[in-house]
Design a protein around this motif. Structure first.
Motif, PDB file in Angstrom:
ATOM      1  N   VAL A 122     -32.820  -0.562 -40.682  1.00  0.00           N
ATOM      2  CA  VAL A 122     -33.210   0.755 -40.433  1.00  0.00           C
ATOM      3  C   VAL A 122     -31.890   1.365 -39.558  1.00  0.00           C
ATOM      4  O   VAL A 122     -31.941   1.156 -38.431  1.00  0.00           O
ATOM      5  N   ILE A 142     -34.584   1.366 -33.444  1.00  0.00           N
ATOM      6  CA  ILE A 142     -34.130   0.279 -32.935  1.00  0.00           C
ATOM      7  C   ILE A 142     -34.729   0.209 -31.423  1.00  0.00           C
ATOM      8  O   ILE A 142     -34.856  -1.008 -31.105  1.00  0.00           O
ATOM      9  N   PRO A 153     -37.019  -3.515 -36.159  1.00  0.00           N
ATOM     10  CA  PRO A 153     -36.726  -2.126 -36.194  1.00  0.00           C
ATOM     11  C   PRO A 153     -37.613  -1.604 -37.538  1.00  0.00           C
ATOM     12  O   PRO A 153     -37.124  -2.117 -38.626  1.00  0.00           O
ATOM     13  N   SER A 154     -38.337  -0.470 -37.408  1.00  0.00           N
ATOM     14  CA  SER A 154     -39.035   0.123 -38.527  1.00  0.00           C
ATOM     15  C   SER A 154     -39.155   1.555 -38.484  1.00  0.00           C
ATOM     16  O   SER A 154     -39.246   1.851 -37.192  1.00  0.00           O
TER      17      SER A 154
END
Lengths: 94, 332
Positions: free
Chosen positions: A68, A74, A84-85
């Motif tokens: 991402v 992040i 991270p999403s």
């Protein structure tokens, strides 16, 4: 529009490539072009590392570290120690 | 159960209109403003437009209602099917990144809906931006269906069909127009203001002991910096001549802050406040501008990591030092 230079992790192994054309079909930024029955990276700095080319290459000739590209995600990942999403919800409906 | 469509017959084909109603548009506006955007789903399954038969094309999409609406409004006059995958109410691009718009879900959804009995051909048209989640050759191997990647924008679908399912390079390229960027800014500004409530709270408390209480000028200069980072920088993105988002925000933030400290008389009368703000506010704008990498359509993961390694420590230190100057100048 261009982002930072010489940072992208995209790699193409031309020895494996048979020129099926999937990579230039799926790339949202025209990074690939056909060249003598094979794919060629035309403009690496335009790559946004979405991973579409690598995922759709039937010969596994492409590698890219996709993730991402979002600062908020992040930072959240760093704080929570998770991958991270996106901020979008993951709630399950059934 | 029934409201998410999980309880009904998975093979039911629902016919849907291609015109958006007033309610659909209000719904879209609310989503853009961040109201109820996480529960804007439609039931996964097979839908029909017009009166399709066994040879009609099949489009695959996500079960986010905004996505579904922007697809169906482009299908007026066509007879076709839409296969909606369960992407947990998330758009195609983000769901592909997460893998929910993916090979597994597509193969399962084809089986659940009995698609191979509904149509005689074996072609599926997927939005090109779903490609990061899909493995076209795996879909073919496991379901027998060919994946054809359609155009990026639903508005090109009719041209794509007319050209014999060939997308031009132009249809394959992602853009990021001023309009695209502008509609995204409320979802930058609103969360930015939520974060700012914390700051307002601290200033409110500081005012009990402050020798020079924070007032409307402080509010304006601060709000200006938030707007510069969350709205102005995204809109002016391509014309600010540097590539790092944080630097773009910082440059505009300096312009705004320098103007405002002069206009409000802190420069030259109250240098601690002036330099405090000149340290804090451009960095704040830089931080908000950096967050726009998440909405942009051209930043890479590796690039954002590199930018953050540079920017985050600088932002942190300048805000801390600037806050100390403000504290000395205004409170103690």
């Amino acid at each position: 529009m261009r982002y930072l230079k010489n940072v992208v992790t995209l790699e193409l192994n031309t020895d494996k490539c048979l020129g099926c054309g999937r990579c230039w079909e799926v790339c949202p930024h025209g990074v690939f072009e056909p060249d003598d029955m094979k794919a060629r990276i035309k403009d690496r700095d335009k790559c946004m590392e979405c991973g579409a080319c690598a995922k759709n290459c039937p010969l596994n000739a492409i590698s890219v570290k996709s993730g991402v590209g979002c600062a908020t995600a992040i930072i959240k990942g760093m704080l929570t120690g998770k991958e991270p999403s996106c901020g979008c919800s993951d709630s399950d409906c059934c | 159960m029934s409201e998410c469509g999980c309880g009904g017959d998975p093979k039911e084909i629902r016919n849907i209109p291609t015109e958006l109603r007033f309610g659909d548009r209000i719904g879209a506006l609310k989503v853009r403003l961040g109201i109820g955007r996480d529960s804007y789903k439609i039931p996964p399954g097979l839908y029909s437009v017009g009166t399709p038969n066994g040879t009609s094309p099949v489009f695959v999409s996500a079960n986010y209602k905004l996505t579904f609406d922007s697809l169906r409004k482009e299908l007026g006059g066509l007879d076709c099917y839409i296969l909606i995958l369960d992407t947990k109410g998330i758009n195609v691009w983000c769901a592909a990144g997460k893998g929910t718009f993916g090979t597994e879900e597509l193969v399962n959804r084809i089986a659940k809906t009995g698609l191979s009995e509904v149509v005689s051909h074996r072609d599926l048209i997927l939005p090109q931006l779903g490609a990061p989640g899909m493995c076209a050759h795996e879909v073919k191997r496991r379901s027998g269906f060919n994946v054809i990647y359609g155009p990026v924008r639903a508005s090109d679908i009719k041209k794509f069909l007319a050209a014999g399912m060939e997308a031009t390079p132009e249809m394959r390229t992602v853009k990021f127009t001023a309009r695209d960027r502008t509609v995204l800014t409320p979802m930058e500004f609103i969360p930015g203001m939520k974060l700012s409530m914390l700051v307002f709270g601290m200033l409110f408390l500081a005012n009990f002991i402050a020798k020079e209480p924070f007032g409307t000028h402080d509010l304006y200069i601060y709000l200006g910096a938030v707007i510069v980072g969350t709205v102005i920088t995204p809109i002016l993105l391509p014309i600010i001549p540097v590539s790092a988002f944080s630097l773009k925000g910082w440059i505009l933030g300096v312009c705004w802050t320098a103007y405002a400290v002069w206009a409000y008389g802190w420069l030259p009368d109250d240098l601690l406040t002036a330099f405090g703000y000149l340290l804090v506010l451009p960095s704040l704008s830089a931080f908000f501008a950096m967050n726009f990498t998440g909405a942009s359509t051209y930043t890479s993961f590796s690039g954002v990591i590199r930018e953050m390694r540079m920017a985050v420590p600088i932002i942190f230190v300048t805000i801390a030092v600037g806050a100390v100057l403000l504290f000395i100048g205004r409170v103690i």
